[in-house]
Scaffold this active site. Sequence first.
Site, PDB file in Angstrom:
ATOM      1  CE1 TYR A 139      40.955  40.023  41.331  1.00  0.00           C
ATOM      2  CE2 TYR A 139      39.310  41.146  40.023  1.00  0.00           C
ATOM      3  CZ  TYR A 139      39.681  40.505  41.189  1.00  0.00           C
ATOM      4  OH  TYR A 139      38.762  40.357  42.203  1.00  0.00           O
ATOM      5  CG  ASP A 219      40.588  44.580  57.904  1.00  0.00           C
ATOM      6  OD1 ASP A 219      40.884  45.694  57.434  1.00  0.00           O
ATOM      7  OD2 ASP A 219      41.301  43.998  58.734  1.00  0.00           O
ATOM      8  CG  ASP A 243      35.531  41.828  41.818  1.00  0.00           C
ATOM      9  OD1 ASP A 243      34.315  42.025  41.662  1.00  0.00           O
ATOM     10  OD2 ASP A 243      36.113  40.808  41.397  1.00  0.00           O
ATOM     11  CG  ASP A 247      29.730  42.212  43.272  1.00  0.00           C
ATOM     12  OD1 ASP A 247      29.389  43.163  42.533  1.00  0.00           O
ATOM     13  OD2 ASP A 247      30.062  41.107  42.829  1.00  0.00           O
TER      14      ASP A 247
END
Length: 352
Positions: A139, A219, A243, A247
């Site tokens: 990011y 994964d 991130d 969530d």
Amino acid sequence: MKKHIVTLPGDGIGPEIMKSAEALLKAVGEKFNHEFTAVTKDIGGVAIDKYNDPLPKETIEACESADAILLGAVGGPKWADSKARPEQGLLKIRKHFNLFANLRPVTIFDSLEASSPLKQNIVHGSDLMIVRELTGGLYFGQPSERRDGGRSVVDTLTYTHDEIERIVRTAFDTAMTRRKHLTSVDKANVLESSRMWREIVNTVSKEYPEVTVEHELVDAAAMKLITNPAYFDVIVTENLFGDILSDEASVITGSLGVLPSASLSETGLGLFEPIHGSAPDIAGENKANPIGMMLSVGMMLKYSFNLHEESAAIEKAVNQVLSEGFKTADLKIDGAATLSTTEMTEKIISCL
Ligand code: NAD
């Protein structure tokens, strides 16, 4: 103990839930004999309206002399087309105070198990903490740009050894206060940055012989989070993976409104906020669930002020209120009475 806090209510339901946080702080101060002072400053949309800046200088200066920062939420449709975006205030404050460690606890309250999108037997007993690196990685890496007249593109995933080591240490320290089980999540079968991450985790682990460490590919971790969330204790991972996984983990609780978070710096200054947004659809209606905000106060007491007993008392009070059959409108608990924001706040405080 004397501590000074900056409160940043922000937008939407932010000011309503911040009132709950202030009432809770007052009650904890009285019960446990601490002096908490607070000053309120602007961030997000409300700051754009007043200063044309989502993080005004005055707010930064107030935070610089604070022991901790409490944030409500920012954003809303009012600023959808404005040049300055409310969310920039959040990114800027994280960067300014070098808030590199994001801690997101995901706890399933017994009374909320039925609200989870997962089967109750799968979600039962889940209590995990995601430690996400927040100020580095993909990011923030440069270059990040379009090339060849828009025919190609590059983003850069970069970390220094020190950046990885400090977040890994935070995760080991966190594991030591919990069940001493750390899962480091990476993509070491593909990425060089993940292979370096793994090496650092293995080196630091020698200093924490009591902590059981394992490495999991991102994964596989994403699948295990929905098939066996109770397996995890502490997860540590880099910015992008964190991130997404944080969530994913938060939706299994069945309600955004009950989850807190902490973002910590090396200096000890921390920013504490619920994980949900400004909920413009219910703003001003005294309907917002204050639990995520109140548990964020609990995290502040624990992580910034070392007040573990006080923090545990808040968690216990929340659990008690929910299990006694009280809820806010966003929660689905069969037979429970629906309370307003202010009623829920008073109920939790009365159980302290
Ligand atoms: P949101 O989290 O604000 O709301 C999603 C849904 O959950 C809504 O139906 C809302 O009513 C409900 N909800 C959220 N928190 C609740 C609470 N405490 N009590 C009861 N119900 C609650 O997400 P969104 O609608 O996608 O975003 C709204 C605004 O918030 C946007 O501008 C977004 O950019 C911003 N946002 C800010 C933050 C932050 O400040 N950290 C985080 C996420 C989104």
